[in-house]
Design an enzyme around this catalytic site. Sequence first.
Site, PDB file in Angstrom:
ATOM      1  N   HIS A 196       0.790  -1.153  -0.109  1.00  0.00           N
ATOM      2  CA  HIS A 196       0.556   0.266   0.038  1.00  0.00           C
ATOM      3  C   HIS A 196       1.334   1.398   0.181  1.00  0.00           C
ATOM      4  CE1 HIS A 196      -3.164   3.235   1.371  1.00  0.00           C
ATOM      5  NE2 HIS A 196      -3.861   2.296   0.983  1.00  0.00           N
ATOM      6  N   SER A 399      -8.428 -15.224  -1.196  1.00  0.00           N
ATOM      7  CA  SER A 399      -8.683 -13.570  -1.426  1.00  0.00           C
ATOM      8  C   SER A 399      -9.791 -14.200  -2.026  1.00  0.00           C
ATOM      9  CB  SER A 399      -7.409 -13.275  -2.144  1.00  0.00           C
ATOM     10  OG  SER A 399      -8.149 -11.871  -3.114  1.00  0.00           O
TER      11      SER A 399
END
Length: 477
Positions: A196, A399
């Site tokens: 991120h 995921s």
Amino acid sequence: MAEKFDILSEDFVPTAVINEPLPCPVINGNRADHKEENLKKTKVINGRREREMVLGRNVHTTSLAVTEPESNDEFTGDKEAYMASVLARYRKTLVERTKYHLGYPYNLDFDYGALGQLQHFSINNLGDPFIESNYGVHSRPFEVGVLDWFARLWEIERDDYWGYITNCGTEGNLHGILVGREVFPDGILYASSESHYSVFKAARMYRMECERVDTLISGEIDCADFRQKLLANKDKPAILNVNIGTTVKGAVDDLDLVIKTLEECGFSHDRFYIHCDGALFGLMMPFVKRAPKVTFNKPIGSVSVSGHKFVGCPMPCGVQITRMKHIKVLSNNVEYLASRDATIMGSRNGHAPLFLWYTLSRKGYKGFQKEVQKCLRNAHYLKDGLREARISAMLNELSSTVVFERPRDEEFVRRWQLACQGDIAHVVVMPSVTIEKLDHFLKDLVENRSVWYEDGSQPPCLVKDIGIKNCICPAHK
């Protein structure tokens, strides 16, 4: 060579690509349409009209001016009526946009009506959550209850951990990396290139040396490249960001392999600090069968998650947990507060702990387990639907982020609020995303796609983004 981030360096001025805004009406005479000006700054890339985002030069498409009440307004009530109509229209907009929310990891399925009675209070949890300050209007009992819940989830004893409820996921990363930097002032920060952006922001803010580590096609950290970079810097401690779900592909770094790599490169446990960025999947993974554990029984230093993502808080917030022994190097007495300062922010939203406590209490571990299973099941449904439509798509194990070919029409991207990067886009399947919404999206995508490519042009090859087994471009059918 490690990057040395300089907060003043022009090399790190953020630039990005954003969509050309839709024409917008004038609202109360306050803002004109800037479409013409925007078009001058656009360029066409792969058939898409895109506009460069220039810091400080973004055009506001709408603005609602704050105006002074008329002198007789308390008698006429015109201002109150106007504001009520503005808010009613805004609520209608939110309802409509929520119907087409797919690209960002927010759970929109919640009802906190029971907490409305508490919105009349200015609740502030400033200072250390475990020390009551002189400010009496706080929600510390709720905050500590939430922290204890996460401590049990990540297997650390109450007396061994310290934590707090942050204002967002970025703050959790900033705090975790700051603790690592304070433990190892001369340490090098290692983070995969798909981490991120807040991780690299931390490096700039704290003036840390930072090594960007390559990733596998899945988005997971490449431990072979990590090993090379560690061996080139054996004389300095390692501070590592481990992703429990990357931003774009939802990839989970192999924590056990990362630790093994550190050990094999000669880094003993007292020479490295691991922060786990679990913004979304940090709360999902514990409820996935056969998923590797994120636990303080392993030599990690901290874990952070977002509260407004899988949990479903209506305001941004997060949870940060670290070891008590580490926080001592960061904590200072503040007489003004009659507390200790160990957080990034001073004042902290005291309402967020109430929302977190409320939903954790209502759902519990079993409730979250059901929601995780639903998300994974629906993510596979979407991936299968895309591939049946001959659209390149990838879904990482563990995921609920489905990566696929970026739609060619930016208006379509805006309508479905898709997150895009290069030639790929993704949908994050959350508890609020139903099969009906996915069917609507698939139907809309397939119908529009037939128009986008009716001129004989071809969809992009995504081998470099999602691998040959997931690419269904004309060259890899």
